[in-house]
Design a protein around this motif. Structure first.
Motif, PDB file in Angstrom:
ATOM      1  N   LEU A 198       0.831  -1.200   0.000  1.00  0.00           N
ATOM      2  CA  LEU A 198       0.000   0.000   0.000  1.00  0.00           C
ATOM      3  C   LEU A 198       0.866   1.250   0.000  1.00  0.00           C
ATOM      4  CD1 LEU A 198      -2.839   1.220   0.160  1.00  0.00           C
ATOM      5  CD2 LEU A 198      -2.695   1.069   2.643  1.00  0.00           C
ATOM      6  N   VAL A 199       1.915   1.246   0.835  1.00  0.00           N
ATOM      7  CA  VAL A 199       2.846   2.380   0.880  1.00  0.00           C
ATOM      8  C   VAL A 199       3.507   2.567  -0.485  1.00  0.00           C
ATOM      9  CG1 VAL A 199       4.996   3.244   1.894  1.00  0.00           C
ATOM     10  CG2 VAL A 199       3.263   2.181   3.357  1.00  0.00           C
ATOM     11  N   GLY A 200       3.883   1.443  -1.118  1.00  0.00           N
ATOM     12  CA  GLY A 200       4.489   1.506  -2.439  1.00  0.00           C
ATOM     13  C   GLY A 200       3.548   2.097  -3.476  1.00  0.00           C
ATOM     14  N   MET A 201       2.265   1.725  -3.408  1.00  0.00           N
ATOM     15  CA  MET A 201       1.276   2.265  -4.342  1.00  0.00           C
ATOM     16  C   MET A 201       1.109   3.765  -4.151  1.00  0.00           C
ATOM     17  SD  MET A 201      -1.633  -0.704  -4.377  1.00  0.00           S
ATOM     18  CE  MET A 201      -2.740   0.267  -5.405  1.00  0.00           C
ATOM     19  N   VAL A 202       1.103   4.210  -2.878  1.00  0.00           N
ATOM     20  CA  VAL A 202       1.003   5.647  -2.603  1.00  0.00           C
ATOM     21  C   VAL A 202       2.215   6.371  -3.197  1.00  0.00           C
ATOM     22  CG1 VAL A 202       1.025   7.396  -0.771  1.00  0.00           C
ATOM     23  CG2 VAL A 202      -0.408   5.361  -0.534  1.00  0.00           C
ATOM     24  N   GLY A 203       3.401   5.751  -3.049  1.00  0.00           N
ATOM     25  CA  GLY A 203       4.616   6.333  -3.617  1.00  0.00           C
ATOM     26  C   GLY A 203       4.534   6.459  -5.125  1.00  0.00           C
ATOM     27  N   VAL A 204       4.001   5.422  -5.786  1.00  0.00           N
ATOM     28  CA  VAL A 204       3.853   5.446  -7.252  1.00  0.00           C
ATOM     29  C   VAL A 204       2.896   6.562  -7.667  1.00  0.00           C
ATOM     30  CG1 VAL A 204       2.956   4.166  -9.241  1.00  0.00           C
ATOM     31  CG2 VAL A 204       4.438   3.016  -7.588  1.00  0.00           C
ATOM     32  N   ILE A 205       1.790   6.703  -6.938  1.00  0.00           N
ATOM     33  CA  ILE A 205       0.820   7.761  -7.245  1.00  0.00           C
ATOM     34  C   ILE A 205       1.457   9.142  -7.113  1.00  0.00           C
ATOM     35  CG2 ILE A 205      -1.317   8.867  -6.445  1.00  0.00           C
ATOM     36  CD1 ILE A 205      -2.289   6.013  -5.711  1.00  0.00           C
ATOM     37  N   LEU A 206       2.281   9.323  -6.076  1.00  0.00           N
ATOM     38  CA  LEU A 206       2.957  10.608  -5.870  1.00  0.00           C
ATOM     39  C   LEU A 206       3.935  10.910  -7.005  1.00  0.00           C
ATOM     40  CD1 LEU A 206       3.662  10.526  -2.017  1.00  0.00           C
ATOM     41  CD2 LEU A 206       2.031  11.984  -3.220  1.00  0.00           C
ATOM     42  N   VAL A 207       4.653   9.872  -7.447  1.00  0.00           N
ATOM     43  CA  VAL A 207       5.601  10.058  -8.559  1.00  0.00           C
ATOM     44  C   VAL A 207       4.854  10.450  -9.825  1.00  0.00           C
ATOM     45  CG1 VAL A 207       7.240   8.885 -10.068  1.00  0.00           C
ATOM     46  CG2 VAL A 207       7.360   8.535  -7.601  1.00  0.00           C
ATOM     47  N   ILE A 208       3.731   9.774 -10.097  1.00  0.00           N
ATOM     48  CA  ILE A 208       2.939  10.101 -11.290  1.00  0.00           C
ATOM     49  C   ILE A 208       2.391  11.518 -11.203  1.00  0.00           C
ATOM     50  CG2 ILE A 208       0.819   9.539 -12.567  1.00  0.00           C
ATOM     51  CD1 ILE A 208       1.294   6.608 -11.832  1.00  0.00           C
TER      52      ILE A 208
END
Length: 271
Positions: A198-208
């Motif tokens: 979940l933390v990784g997905m949040v990180g990906v969303i922030l990068v996008i």
């Protein structure tokens, strides 16, 4: 042949999301024709969002049906086949004459063939992987390429060559036998590392969100490259394992031959 009543095969909730994807595809076509390419690309991304949800909702509500499968494929052909092909043609390919509309047609035709093959294999294909590049991924890569150049990131000299290159790349990849990961096997409920995922997905969303025009294009390139690269890696690994096995068998045969020679020599000396 027994006819199935339509009311038993149609489920409203997932069909509404599929219809939302169809609307976005049609909306994109309208704006491509009128020359508003940014809105046309955004509409296809919105279609991808609806497409992502309709299947999930159908599985969650246990409302999967043959009607839903066929309807979803028809909508995908419009939203991720026709709409991106027309967008690319109106944006740049129409200035190239015959080769331009042929490139758009190759993409569209390969998308139709890919969906037809998927429909007849749906009960037999592996859930973890797609056979060939899925058409939504191809479409989103194509439209992110348009956004990438429309927002001024791409080199103007590469605009025409890449516009011609991508349809001829993505079309064959869609009808190929190259396996692509589907990520349908991810189970956040049973995963021990669900929190970190979940933390990784949040990180990906922030990068996008930090630079969507570039990041989405790079993600698309990474995904379309992942299938051929993974297949090459697996082929190389299988070749190495086969070579190691062959080498092991050769060593065993040599040792066996040496033992046999020694045994024969010992027998002759004893005799």
């Amino acid at each position: 042949m027994k006819r199935v009543p339509l009311s038993k095969g149609v489920y409203i909730l997932p069909s509404l999301f599929t219809t939302g994807s169809l609307f976005c595809g049609f909306y994109s076509i309208v704006h491509s024709v009128s020359g508003d390419f940014v809105r046309a690309t955004i509409a296809i991304f919105a279609a991808g969002f609806f497409d992502l949800l309709d299947g999930r909702i159908a599985r969650l509500t246990k409302s999967e049906s043959d009607f839903g499968v066929e309807y979803d494929s028809l909508v995908d052909l419009v939203s991720f086949g026709l709409a991106p092909a027309l967008l690319l043609y109106m944006w740049n390919l129409k200035d190239m004459g015959r080769i331009g509309w042929l490139a758009a047609f190759v993409y569209f035709a390969c998308g139709a063939l890919r969906l037809a093959r998927y429909n007849i294999q749906i009960g037999t294909i592996e859930k973890k992987r797609f056979e060939g590049l899925p058409i939504p991924a191809a479409a989103l890569t194509l439209v992110s390429f348009v956004i990438f150049f429309e927002t001024g990131y791409g080199m103007p000299l590469l605009r025409q060559p890449l516009s011609l290159f991508f349809p001829f790349l993505l079309g064959p990849l869609m009808v190929s036998r190259i396996p692509y990961r589907s990520f349908k096997d991810l189970d956040f409920k049973r995963s021990r590392n669900a929190f970190y995922l979940l933390v990784g997905m949040v990180g990906v969303i922030l990068v996008i969100a930090s630079d969507p025009e570039r990041v989405l294009f790079y993600i698309g390139l990474l995904y379309i490259s992942s299938g051929p690269l993974e297949k090459l890696f697996l082929s190389w690994k299988a070749h190495r394992e086969k070579a190691a096995l062959t080498k092991g068998e050769s060593l065993w045969r040599r040792r066996r031959r040496k033992i046999t020679v020694l045994e024969e020599s010992r027998d002759r000396n004893a005799g």
